[in-house]
Design an enzyme around this catalytic site. Structure first.
Site, mmCIF file in Angstrom:
data_model
loop_
_atom_site.group_PDB
_atom_site.id
_atom_site.type_symbol
_atom_site.label_atom_id
_atom_site.label_comp_id
_atom_site.label_asym_id
_atom_site.label_seq_id
_atom_site.Cartn_x
_atom_site.Cartn_y
_atom_site.Cartn_z
ATOM 1 N N GLU A 90 3.186 -4.821 12.471
ATOM 2 C CA GLU A 90 2.139 -3.804 12.303
ATOM 3 C C GLU A 90 1.084 -4.446 11.424
ATOM 4 O OE1 GLU A 90 -0.170 -1.672 10.812
ATOM 5 O OE2 GLU A 90 1.299 -0.353 9.848
ATOM 6 N N ASN A 126 0.808 -1.233 0.000
ATOM 7 C CA ASN A 126 0.000 0.000 0.000
ATOM 8 C C ASN A 126 0.839 1.281 0.000
ATOM 9 O OD1 ASN A 126 0.697 -0.763 2.607
ATOM 10 N ND2 ASN A 126 -1.176 0.012 3.526
HETATM 11 P P1 NAD Z 1 -0.262 -9.994 3.275
HETATM 12 O O1 NAD Z 1 -0.249 -9.794 4.734
HETATM 13 O O2 NAD Z 1 -0.565 -11.358 2.758
HETATM 14 O O3 NAD Z 1 1.155 -9.621 2.652
HETATM 15 C C1 NAD Z 1 1.918 -8.529 3.089
HETATM 16 C C2 NAD Z 1 3.383 -8.799 2.765
HETATM 17 O O4 NAD Z 1 3.811 -10.032 3.319
HETATM 18 C C3 NAD Z 1 3.686 -8.923 1.272
HETATM 19 O O5 NAD Z 1 4.929 -8.308 1.016
HETATM 20 C C4 NAD Z 1 3.792 -10.416 1.040
HETATM 21 O O6 NAD Z 1 4.606 -10.718 -0.047
HETATM 22 C C5 NAD Z 1 4.419 -10.876 2.330
HETATM 23 N N1 NAD Z 1 4.110 -12.269 2.700
HETATM 24 C C6 NAD Z 1 2.990 -12.958 2.456
HETATM 25 N N2 NAD Z 1 3.057 -14.188 2.995
HETATM 26 C C7 NAD Z 1 4.255 -14.267 3.604
HETATM 27 C C8 NAD Z 1 4.915 -15.290 4.368
HETATM 28 N N3 NAD Z 1 4.353 -16.472 4.607
HETATM 29 N N4 NAD Z 1 6.124 -15.025 4.863
HETATM 30 C C9 NAD Z 1 6.722 -13.834 4.669
HETATM 31 N N5 NAD Z 1 6.147 -12.829 3.941
HETATM 32 C C10 NAD Z 1 4.929 -13.048 3.430
HETATM 33 O O7 NAD Z 1 -1.190 -8.929 2.680
HETATM 34 P P2 NAD Z 1 -1.873 -8.931 1.249
HETATM 35 O O8 NAD Z 1 -2.323 -10.296 0.821
HETATM 36 O O9 NAD Z 1 -0.974 -8.227 0.314
HETATM 37 O O10 NAD Z 1 -3.157 -8.077 1.579
HETATM 38 C C11 NAD Z 1 -4.251 -8.688 2.281
HETATM 39 C C12 NAD Z 1 -4.788 -7.794 3.348
HETATM 40 O O11 NAD Z 1 -3.756 -7.466 4.303
HETATM 41 C C13 NAD Z 1 -5.245 -6.437 2.875
HETATM 42 O O12 NAD Z 1 -6.472 -6.448 2.292
HETATM 43 C C14 NAD Z 1 -5.197 -5.666 4.171
HETATM 44 O O13 NAD Z 1 -6.341 -5.921 4.933
HETATM 45 C C15 NAD Z 1 -3.986 -6.204 4.845
HETATM 46 N N6 NAD Z 1 -2.826 -5.325 4.642
HETATM 47 C C16 NAD Z 1 -2.514 -4.464 5.629
HETATM 48 C C17 NAD Z 1 -1.465 -3.580 5.462
HETATM 49 C C18 NAD Z 1 -1.106 -2.601 6.518
HETATM 50 O O14 NAD Z 1 -0.582 -1.550 6.217
HETATM 51 N N7 NAD Z 1 -1.312 -2.928 7.764
HETATM 52 C C19 NAD Z 1 -0.728 -3.588 4.294
HETATM 53 C C20 NAD Z 1 -1.046 -4.498 3.302
HETATM 54 C C21 NAD Z 1 -2.105 -5.369 3.504
#
Ligand code: NAD
Length: 485
Positions: free
Chosen positions: A253, A156
């Site tokens: 976070e 984001n």
């Molecule tokens: P996610 O939590 O799946 O991924 C976030 C990050 O983690 C990405 O860089 C991803 O490549 C990495 N990741 C995913 N699985 C991992 C693993 N097993 N080990 C290490 N790294 C891993 O988020 P998403 O699928 O991109 O988005 C889904 C939801 O997460 C969004 O709709 C939102 O609700 C939330 N989100 C929150 C924030 C925030 O700022 N708090 C940011 C992005 C997404």
């Protein structure tokens, strides 16, 4: 492919050099404004992660962590200056990759520079303390770096959030291996390249592009010493488990479902303007976005009317054309948000405005959602409980301050709480009662907020980013006792 393909470098950055994945694999970066690819990006795997971790370790062994801190001050300040100098390039890349309006991407660049300036300012002030033990004894603490900080960056705000974690990590003498999300994160690679231009030794800050598997390989690596993660709760839990295998600390976070409490005596115009702007900001794909509006029942009609008027005026468009609001980041995210809206309708929510995918000649192919205001949202329903991460504000009414606090605390999250009232005693009573890492009264943002400790209560995570409190994440304390008696 889009005409911009040739201009965007999709290689990652290991040991001070741009490089493709050793396997040669790539994936497509998609422009969410048109739903088409604009670059081929290196798809890093466990081998590339290992190369990056080894480069970091060599940089540490080569003396990075033992440098006089004042040299780190200079490097971080030079990096901040370079970020400001390259603001247009960085903002355009971020806007293309995430879909956000260019003005907002420029704000992200300013914030990124701000993080490096702030932590340059404290890099030579990571003080220890002296502890009295009586005659013949001297005792003091040293705050030492942890080693290699693994940073998992979400899509984001790639540049802004990478800077939020990487600036304090470097300031404290750690090395960094970052991996951005597959959805968006090319600006993080450019940041690493600029850091070397600013004088950071190659290998101190590496970026392995790829996504989930790359992130998983990084958190599973046995030679990392710390993990910073920003993203969803389920992934945060997975990462904590991976960290437990190696007993390394994590800073998490995990987003929020931030309530925004509007009391009848508030300046409703200002509260409505603030709400509309949080909706436009990155299409509300913001962890802090106060998307859960809790309104005093006596002010509800007036407030909803004021807010709906502002929301209807929001102009959608392609990020690079700098509209009020851009698309969401991906088709998957768009579908997820639309599913939330449908679930809300089934639970009795009523769309005051918006509520569907936005279409139109200028929006063709893009992942646009109408800016949406949903009224009559019932506490406890999915729409009211889960992080939507899209341009949807929900309205729930309350009859008393006690009820407002109960609804505010009624989700598993606890990141930020907004409060709007002219009654300072009430504002402070609510601020004390809410389970939330930050509280913002009569205004949601302020210049200089990089200095404010930021992080969650409950499922929003733990550890504090920003401010001098962030130094605790990136240092470990060594106690030294001398008996000279
Ligand atoms: P996610 O939590 O799946 O991924 C976030 C990050 O983690 C990405 O860089 C991803 O490549 C990495 N990741 C995913 N699985 C991992 C693993 N097993 N080990 C290490 N790294 C891993 O988020 P998403 O699928 O991109 O988005 C889904 C939801 O997460 C969004 O709709 C939102 O609700 C939330 N989100 C929150 C924030 C925030 O700022 N708090 C940011 C992005 C997404």
């Amino acid at each position: 492919m889009d005409v911009q393909t040739a201009a965007v470098d999709g290689r990652m950055f290991i040991d001070g050099t741009r490089t493709w994945a050793a396997s040669g694999s790539t994936f497509e970066a998609i422009d969410p404004s048109i739903g088409r690819p604009f670059a081929a990006v290196a798809l890093g795997d466990a081998g590339d992660v290992d190369a990056a971790v080894r480069a970091s370790r060599q940089a540490i062994d080569g003396g990075w962590s033992g440098l006089p801190p004042v040299r780190r001050v200079r490097i971080l300040n030079r990096l901040a200056a370079l970020i400001r100098e390259r603001a247009t390039e960085l903002a355009e890349l971020e806007s293309l990759d995430v879909g956000k309006p260019l003005r907002q991407a420029r704000d992200d660049v300013t914030a990124a520079a701000g993080y490096f300036e702030f932590f340059a300012g404290v890099a030579d002030k990571v003080f220890g303390s002296s502890i009295p033990l009586g005659a013949g004894l001297v005792d003091f603490t040293l705050r030492e770096s942890l080693g290699i900080s693994a940073q998992i960056v979400p899509w984001n705000y790639p540049l802004r959030l990478a800077s939020r974690g990487i600036a304090p990590a470097l300031a404290c003498g750690n090395a960094v291996v970052a991996t951005p999300s597959a959805e968006a994160g090319l600006s993080v690679v450019r940041l690493a390249e600029l850091a070397v231009e600013a004088g950071l030794p190659g290998g101190v800050f590496n970026v392995v592009t790829g996504g989930r598997e790359t992130g998983a390989a990084l958190t599973a690596h046995s030679d990392i010493n710390h993990i910073t993660f920003t993203g969803s709760v389920p992934t945060g839990i997975t990462i904590m488990k991976a960290a437990a295998d190696h007993v390394v600390p994590v800073t998490l976070e995990l987003g929020g479902k931030s309530p925004n409490l509007v009391f009848a005596d508030a300046d409703l115009e200002r509260a409505a303007a603030s709400s509309a702007s949080t909706l436009m900001q990155n299409a509300a794909q913001t962890c802090t976005a106060p998307t859960r509006l809790l309104i005093d029942v006596s002010a509800r009609d007036r407030f909803v009317e004021l807010l709906a008027k502002r929301i209807r005026a929001i102009r959608l468009g392609r990020g690079l054309e700098d509209p009020d609001m851009g698309p969401v980041v991906s088709e998957r995210q768009m579908q997820r948000v639309l599913d939330f809206i449908d679930a809300g309708a089934r639970d009795g929510a009523r769309a005051v405005t918006g509520g569907a995918r936005a279409t139109g000649r200028d929006l063709a192919g893009g992942y646009f959602i109408e800016p949406t205001l949903l009224d009559d949202v019932v506490p406890g329903t999915r729409l009211e409980q889960e992080e939507i991460f899209g341009p949807v504000l929900t309205v729930t009414t309350f009859n008393s301050t006690e009820e407002a606090i109960a609804i505010a605390n009624g989700t598993p999250y606890g990141l930020v709480t907004g409060i709007w009232t002219r009654d300072l005693a009430r504002a402070l009573a609510v601020a004390t009662a809410v389970k939330s890492g930050q509280v913002r009264i009569n205004g949601y943002s302020a210049e200089g907020s990089i200095g404010l400790p930021f992080g969650g209560y409950r499922r929003s995570g733990f550890g504090r980013e920003q401010g001098v409190e962030a130094l605790a994440n990136y240092t470990q304390i060594k106690n030294v006792m001398i008996n000279f008696g």
